[in-house]
Design a protein around this motif. Sequence first.
Motif, short mmCIF file in Angstrom:
data_model
loop_
_atom_site.label_atom_id
_atom_site.label_comp_id
_atom_site.label_asym_id
_atom_site.label_seq_id
_atom_site.Cartn_x
_atom_site.Cartn_y
_atom_site.Cartn_z
N LEU A 98 49.00 41.75 41.64
CA LEU A 98 48.14 41.68 42.82
C LEU A 98 49.00 41.50 44.08
CD1 LEU A 98 45.34 41.48 44.21
CD2 LEU A 98 45.44 39.01 43.77
N THR A 102 49.18 44.06 47.17
CA THR A 102 48.75 43.63 48.49
C THR A 102 49.84 43.86 49.52
OG1 THR A 102 47.59 41.88 47.28
CG2 THR A 102 47.48 41.78 49.64
N MET B 137 46.08 47.34 40.12
CA MET B 137 45.46 46.41 41.08
C MET B 137 44.97 47.16 42.31
SD MET B 137 45.12 43.41 40.07
CE MET B 137 45.74 42.25 38.85
N ARG B 138 45.70 48.16 42.76
CA ARG B 138 45.24 48.95 43.92
C ARG B 138 43.93 49.64 43.58
NH1 ARG B 138 50.52 51.06 43.80
NH2 ARG B 138 51.89 49.61 44.89
N LEU B 141 41.24 47.06 44.01
CA LEU B 141 41.01 46.75 45.43
C LEU B 141 40.28 47.90 46.12
CD1 LEU B 141 44.53 45.20 46.18
CD2 LEU B 141 42.38 43.93 45.98
N SER B 146 37.79 42.18 46.70
CA SER B 146 38.73 41.50 47.60
C SER B 146 39.87 40.88 46.78
CB SER B 146 38.01 40.40 48.39
OG SER B 146 37.73 39.30 47.53
N PRO B 147 41.03 40.65 47.41
CA PRO B 147 42.13 39.97 46.69
C PRO B 147 41.69 38.62 46.10
CG PRO B 147 42.96 40.94 48.72
CD PRO B 147 41.46 41.10 48.74
N GLN B 148 40.87 37.86 46.83
CA GLN B 148 40.43 36.57 46.28
C GLN B 148 39.54 36.77 45.06
OE1 GLN B 148 41.50 33.44 47.32
NE2 GLN B 148 40.54 32.85 45.38
N VAL B 150 39.86 39.20 42.94
CA VAL B 150 40.79 39.52 41.85
C VAL B 150 41.36 38.23 41.29
CG1 VAL B 150 42.97 40.63 41.21
CG2 VAL B 150 41.37 41.81 42.74
N LYS B 151 41.79 37.32 42.16
CA LYS B 151 42.34 36.03 41.70
C LYS B 151 41.30 35.27 40.87
CE LYS B 151 45.62 35.29 45.48
NZ LYS B 151 45.96 34.44 46.62
#
Lengths: 109, 193
Positions: A98, A102, B137-138, B141, B146-148, B150-151
């Motif tokens: 990730l 990013t 991952m892209r 997204l 959102s990145p959060q 994903v986390k």
Amino acid sequence: MPDEDKKRAAHRALVDRVLNAEGRASPEQRARAFSNDGLPPPLHTLIGKVATNPAQVTDADFAAATASGCTEDELFELVICAAVGHATRQYEAGLAALAEATVDGEEDG
Amino acid sequence: MRLDILNRGYSPGTKLLFALIRLFSRHPVPDAAKLVFYRPAFYGAQAKEFTHEAMRGPSAWPVADRELMAAYVSKVNESAFCIGAHTATAAQAYQDSAKVQAVLADLESAPIGDALRATLRMLGELTREGKVSAQDMRDVLSAGVSPQQVKDALAVCAAFNTTDRLADAFGFEVLSPEGFEAGAKYLLKRGYR
């Protein structure tokens, strides 16, 4: 966005517990089970399956580990360390991918 | 369970608690619950904290989606107890059993949104292969996650890659459908703490 979210912090605390809390297995053994690396036979068979192929664990794997001198409390700890360890490596691999995605996205944008 | 200490090694207070749970739920105490009561300072107490935070803590993912992630990761791991438990919990949370069954049968054709589908696909890859690429991952997204988020999904994945392993290694007994339904009701009401 905080780099260290609460979920990650709670996970780090779990890893710290299983590796460093007071236990029956030595910290060295627990670290080896966590990393699935460097345990002697027959323990390495049980621990390797917990990490990579848990559905294949058998009664015989536990019996062999017990016969080699491990107590049930030691096995309880080492199995947990192996499970937490493997899941931790996956978690970190996901977060690293990730982070890479990013950063690249920002550079492209 | 495979270790006698996990079947019998509890304090009198914990044994009394288990008896009360049996009495009021009219079902046996699930092995997943027993495990976290054995020497909780070593694993159970902090495991509950982490799992609760991942499954019920603040997140843009609804609880139902997180329970579906738990069921899906468990399906990839072929962990019978956890598939049963979290299929039942996700189905109750969505009030839609058919949707959950469709995702577990074939993710690509299931009637869910692209963001959740892309996330489940990535969690499946990570669970099977132990790694995912930046391109994977892209893809997630660009599906609108959102990145959060994903986390947050990775935290659910970590919780269930741990629990699935323990369920299979210690040999958690698979419950009856009624037992899983009762457990699901409890998890939606009280969470994992």
